[in-house]
Design a protein around this motif. Structure first.
Motif, short mmCIF file in Angstrom:
data_model
loop_
_atom_site.label_atom_id
_atom_site.label_comp_id
_atom_site.label_asym_id
_atom_site.label_seq_id
_atom_site.Cartn_x
_atom_site.Cartn_y
_atom_site.Cartn_z
N THR A 1 0.86 -1.20 0.00
CA THR A 1 0.00 0.00 0.00
C THR A 1 0.89 1.24 0.00
O THR A 1 1.76 1.39 0.86
CB THR A 1 -0.91 0.00 1.24
OG1 THR A 1 -1.70 -1.20 1.24
CG2 THR A 1 -1.83 1.21 1.21
N GLY A 2 0.69 2.09 -0.97
CA GLY A 2 1.47 3.31 -1.08
C GLY A 2 0.90 4.44 -0.23
O GLY A 2 -0.26 4.41 0.21
N SER B 1 -7.20 14.80 5.01
CA SER B 1 -6.66 13.57 5.57
C SER B 1 -7.57 12.40 5.23
O SER B 1 -8.79 12.52 5.23
CB SER B 1 -6.51 13.70 7.09
OG SER B 1 -7.79 13.94 7.66
N SER B 2 -6.97 11.28 4.96
CA SER B 2 -7.75 10.09 4.61
C SER B 2 -8.35 9.46 5.84
O SER B 2 -7.84 9.63 6.95
CB SER B 2 -6.85 9.07 3.89
OG SER B 2 -5.78 8.70 4.75
N ASN B 3 -9.43 8.81 5.65
CA ASN B 3 -10.11 8.12 6.74
C ASN B 3 -9.28 6.93 7.19
O ASN B 3 -8.71 6.20 6.41
CB ASN B 3 -11.50 7.68 6.27
CG ASN B 3 -12.34 7.17 7.44
OD1 ASN B 3 -11.93 7.24 8.61
ND2 ASN B 3 -13.53 6.69 7.13
N SER B 4 -9.18 6.75 8.53
CA SER B 4 -8.41 5.63 9.06
C SER B 4 -9.05 4.30 8.75
O SER B 4 -8.39 3.28 8.77
CB SER B 4 -8.26 5.77 10.57
OG SER B 4 -9.54 5.80 11.18
N ARG B 5 -10.32 4.31 8.47
CA ARG B 5 -11.04 3.08 8.11
C ARG B 5 -11.20 2.97 6.59
O ARG B 5 -12.29 2.68 6.10
CB ARG B 5 -12.40 3.05 8.80
CG ARG B 5 -12.31 3.00 10.33
CD ARG B 5 -13.70 2.92 10.93
NE ARG B 5 -13.62 2.86 12.40
CZ ARG B 5 -14.69 2.80 13.20
NH1 ARG B 5 -15.92 2.77 12.67
NH2 ARG B 5 -14.54 2.74 14.51
N THR C 1 -11.41 1.41 3.18
CA THR C 1 -11.68 0.06 2.69
C THR C 1 -11.64 -0.04 1.18
O THR C 1 -11.66 -1.14 0.64
CB THR C 1 -13.06 -0.43 3.18
OG1 THR C 1 -14.05 0.50 2.72
CG2 THR C 1 -13.09 -0.52 4.69
N VAL C 2 -11.57 1.08 0.52
CA VAL C 2 -11.55 1.10 -0.95
C VAL C 2 -10.19 1.62 -1.37
O VAL C 2 -9.75 2.67 -0.90
CB VAL C 2 -12.68 1.98 -1.52
CG1 VAL C 2 -12.60 1.99 -3.04
CG2 VAL C 2 -14.03 1.46 -1.05
N TYR C 3 -9.55 0.87 -2.29
CA TYR C 3 -8.22 1.24 -2.76
C TYR C 3 -8.21 1.28 -4.28
O TYR C 3 -9.07 0.69 -4.96
CB TYR C 3 -7.17 0.25 -2.25
CG TYR C 3 -6.97 0.28 -0.76
CD1 TYR C 3 -6.03 1.11 -0.18
CD2 TYR C 3 -7.73 -0.54 0.09
CE1 TYR C 3 -5.84 1.16 1.19
CE2 TYR C 3 -7.55 -0.52 1.46
CZ TYR C 3 -6.60 0.34 2.00
OH TYR C 3 -6.42 0.36 3.36
N LEU D 1 -1.16 -0.55 -4.11
CA LEU D 1 -2.48 -0.04 -3.78
C LEU D 1 -2.36 1.37 -3.21
O LEU D 1 -1.41 1.67 -2.47
CB LEU D 1 -3.17 -0.96 -2.77
CG LEU D 1 -3.45 -2.40 -3.23
CD1 LEU D 1 -4.08 -3.20 -2.11
CD2 LEU D 1 -4.33 -2.42 -4.48
N SER D 2 -3.32 2.17 -3.54
CA SER D 2 -3.40 3.55 -3.03
C SER D 2 -4.82 3.81 -2.57
O SER D 2 -5.78 3.38 -3.24
CB SER D 2 -2.99 4.56 -4.10
OG SER D 2 -3.09 5.88 -3.60
N PRO D 3 -4.98 4.46 -1.41
CA PRO D 3 -6.34 4.74 -0.94
C PRO D 3 -7.15 5.51 -1.99
O PRO D 3 -6.66 6.48 -2.58
CB PRO D 3 -6.12 5.56 0.32
CG PRO D 3 -4.75 5.19 0.78
CD PRO D 3 -3.97 4.96 -0.46
#
Length: 310
Positions: free
Chosen positions: A263-264, A271-275, A277-279, A291-293
């Protein structure tokens, strides 16, 4: 005078008669002095002759008896002797026959209702020679192995005379529809293998494995790997290369899964969500996947830590 003449004539007659009588007496054999010799064989010579005649007669009788006994034991008949019969087609042997010296025949075959058995205490060797007497082919059946020495060895089908197996100095050809290897370790090839089709038995897995080296499959018009009723799995320890120089790599499936992808990092004002689930699946310039968020837009960056350290 007449008287004297008569006396002379009488004396002459007497002298002539005396001469004739003396001559006759000298010519007659003297029987009283002659000896008689017996004619024939007598004594020890006669006994020796009778002995030799008797010995010859006994020898003839013994010889005749031995000849009749040999004829009876060996079963001599008009057609042959013992198990050997002479027919119009050749010589026929019945039962077990033993040959102590070389046998030269044109053809050997058994009866229609029995097999032909060649038996030896050590081995059975069949030689083929040319007109010069040189050995051109040899088949040796021993206690441990069967050896064939010839320029070309062939095994043909009895139905259509098709070559099932052939071997010479250049190649080995298998003409059967199926080559079946029942060993636990399978088939081991030291060099390359060329074949149009490889498949496993029904309900069995096909496994191509190279424990210590690489496994390479090449074809000028392509290599097709298919599993109609099961899964196809390719596993390697280090790297798996899928390369196409002039075409494309086409993956067609309902679900394509790529596990254990790194995961990159993604830096943005929000800021990205800590949860998360989609990458998003990203590709580095060198071809590495990561993978990237996922966000509103694409989050793939060429300056990602995955791409920089790969």
């Amino acid at each position: 005078m007449d008287r004297s003449t008569n006396l002379d004539v009488e004396e002459l007659k007497m002298t002539r008669e005396q001469y004739i009588l003396a001559t006759q007496q000298n010519n007659m054999p003297r029987m009283e002095n002659a000896q008689l010799y017996p004619v024939g064989i007598y004594g020890w010579r006669k006994r020796c002759l009778y002995f030799f005649v008797l010995l010859l007669l006994v020898t003839m009788i013994v010889n005749l008896a031995m000849t009749i006994w040999i004829l009876k034991v060996m079963d001599f008949t008009v057609d042959g002797m013992g198990n050997l019969r002479v027919t119009k087609k050749g010589i026929r042997l019945e039962g077990i026959s033993e040959f102590l010296l070389p046998l030269y025949v044109k053809e050997i075959h058994s009866r229609k209702d029995s097999p032909l058995v060649l038996q030896s205490d050590r081995n059975v060797t069949v030689n083929a020679r040319n007109r010069l007497g040189q050995l051109t082919g040899q088949l040796t059946v021993g206690a441990d192995s069967v050896e064939a020495q010839c320029k070309r060895f062939e095994v043909r089908s009895s139905d259509d005379d098709r070559v099932l197996f052939s071997a010479d100095e250049d190649e080995i050809t298998i003409g059967a529809e199926k080559l079946k290897v029942t060993g636990m370790e399978g088939a081991v090839f030291g060099h390359s293998v060329e074949t149009p089709h490889i498949r496993a038995e029904p309900s069995q897995d096909l496994r191509l494995e190279s424990p210590t080296r690489s496994l390479i499959m090449e074809a000028p018009r392509g290599v097709q790997v298919s599993a109609a009723a099961g899964d196809f799995k390719a596993t390697c320890r280090k790297e798996l290369h899928l390369q196409s120089t002039e075409g494309e790599i086409y993956l067609n499936a309902d679900t394509i899964r790529l596990g254990n992808l790194p995961t990159g990092s993604f830096t943005s004002s929000s800021s990205s969500n800590s949860r998360q689930t989609v990458y998003e699946l990203c590709v580095c310039p060198n071809g590495k996947l990561y993978l990237s968020p996922a966000g509103v837009g694409s989050t793939c960056q060429s300056s990602s830590n995955i791409c920089l350290w790969s």
